[in-house]
Design a protein around this motif. Structure first.
Motif, PDB file in Angstrom:
ATOM      1  N   LYS A  50      64.826 -35.360   7.744  1.00 55.08           N
ATOM      2  CA  LYS A  50      65.449 -35.565   6.429  1.00 55.08           C
ATOM      3  C   LYS A  50      65.798 -34.244   5.740  1.00 55.08           C
ATOM      4  O   LYS A  50      66.533 -34.237   4.767  1.00 55.08           O
ATOM      5  CB  LYS A  50      64.500 -36.353   5.525  1.00 55.08           C
ATOM      6  N   TYR A  51      65.259 -33.142   6.234  1.00 63.19           N
ATOM      7  CA  TYR A  51      65.397 -31.847   5.552  1.00 63.19           C
ATOM      8  C   TYR A  51      66.415 -30.941   6.243  1.00 63.19           C
ATOM      9  O   TYR A  51      66.083 -29.923   6.823  1.00 63.19           O
ATOM     10  CB  TYR A  51      64.037 -31.163   5.448  1.00 63.19           C
ATOM     11  N   ASN A  65      72.975 -32.832   0.777  1.00 67.16           N
ATOM     12  CA  ASN A  65      72.763 -33.215  -0.621  1.00 67.16           C
ATOM     13  C   ASN A  65      71.789 -32.272  -1.339  1.00 67.16           C
ATOM     14  O   ASN A  65      70.951 -32.704  -2.131  1.00 67.16           O
ATOM     15  CB  ASN A  65      72.277 -34.659  -0.736  1.00 67.16           C
ATOM     16  N   LYS A  66      71.877 -30.987  -0.989  1.00 67.41           N
ATOM     17  CA  LYS A  66      71.062 -29.926  -1.608  1.00 67.41           C
ATOM     18  C   LYS A  66      69.567 -30.100  -1.384  1.00 67.41           C
ATOM     19  O   LYS A  66      68.749 -29.609  -2.158  1.00 67.41           O
ATOM     20  CB  LYS A  66      71.379 -29.785  -3.085  1.00 67.41           C
ATOM     21  N   SER A  67      69.186 -30.803  -0.317  1.00 72.71           N
ATOM     22  CA  SER A  67      67.769 -30.945  -0.003  1.00 72.71           C
ATOM     23  C   SER A  67      67.252 -29.627   0.575  1.00 72.71           C
ATOM     24  O   SER A  67      68.023 -28.725   0.898  1.00 72.71           O
ATOM     25  CB  SER A  67      67.547 -32.077   0.999  1.00 72.71           C
ATOM     26  N   ARG A  68      65.969 -29.545   0.718  1.00 76.33           N
ATOM     27  CA  ARG A  68      65.373 -28.368   1.359  1.00 76.33           C
ATOM     28  C   ARG A  68      65.824 -28.318   2.813  1.00 76.33           C
ATOM     29  O   ARG A  68      66.223 -29.335   3.390  1.00 76.33           O
ATOM     30  CB  ARG A  68      63.844 -28.460   1.303  1.00 76.33           C
ATOM     31  N   ASP A 126      60.357 -23.019   5.745  1.00 76.64           N
ATOM     32  CA  ASP A 126      61.302 -23.447   4.714  1.00 76.64           C
ATOM     33  C   ASP A 126      62.437 -22.417   4.692  1.00 76.64           C
ATOM     34  O   ASP A 126      62.283 -21.312   4.193  1.00 76.64           O
ATOM     35  CB  ASP A 126      60.615 -23.512   3.351  1.00 76.64           C
ATOM     36  N   THR A 184      65.337 -22.820   3.154  1.00 79.79           N
ATOM     37  CA  THR A 184      66.261 -23.206   2.093  1.00 79.79           C
ATOM     38  C   THR A 184      67.029 -22.024   1.529  1.00 79.79           C
ATOM     39  O   THR A 184      68.223 -22.134   1.247  1.00 79.79           O
ATOM     40  CB  THR A 184      65.502 -23.945   0.964  1.00 79.79           C
TER      41      THR A 184
END
Length: 179
Positions: free
Chosen positions: A75-76, A80-83, A94, A96
């Motif tokens: 999911k990451y 949609n600007k998710s991590r 991470d 991001t």
């Protein structure tokens, strides 16, 4: 015969630049320089040249995710600007802040996002078919390349969790990377 005209003084006997005049000019020059310096400093503090000051980027949360299942990691991807989370040998980084490189859909390395990229990084592959691969032999070149990537990621991105089922993947690369 006299060379002087009545009522005019000899130019060599008087000067235009007396000490008082020079002092006045000097004080005026210092005042002008100070004014220009102060006005340029306040322009810079306001964003410079009359433009509004840029706003800092939105602060992204770097919260630990703990142990995660592969279905949850998927999911990451940055969509949609998710991590953007990427697992390397079971450690979840991470990424991001590297959205331009790893984010979906435009990042050139978006194939790593939301997956375990251990094999892909060691093999220098961008083929999504190699995502989440657990069965592979790690020869010397693969191990060295993967260790280099682990070192780069550890220097730049936080480790925020572990990926279930991948914890024991390629331990020699982690040892070589210094952990």
């Amino acid at each position: 015969r006299k060379n002087k005209v009545e009522g005019m003084s000899d130019p060599s006997s008087s000067t235009l630049f007396t000490p008082q005049v020079l002092a006045t000019i000097g004080i005026g020059a210092v005042a002008i320089i100070y004014y220009l310096y102060k006005s340029s400093s306040s322009d810079e503090q306001q964003g410079g040249h009359g433009y509004p000051e840029p706003q800092p980027p939105e602060k992204l949360e770097r919260l630990p995710v703990g142990k995660m299942k592969l279905d949850d990691l998927k999911k990451y991807t940055g969509q949609n600007k998710s991590r953007i989370l990427v697992s390397v040998c079971g450690r979840i980084f991470d990424l991001t802040k590297g959205r331009d490189f790893y984010g979906y859909p435009d990042g050139p390395y978006n194939c790593f996002a939301g997956s375990d990229a251990s094999y892909m990084l060691g093999a220098m592959s961008l083929d999504k078919e190699h995502q989440n691969k657990t069965e592979f032999e790690q020869d010397g070149d693969h191990q060295i390349t993967l260790s280099d990537w682990i070192s780069r990621y550890r220097a730049k991105y936080p480790i925020v969790g572990r990926l279930e089922g991948f914890e024991d993947l390629c331990p020699e690369s982690w040892r070589e990377a210094g952990n």
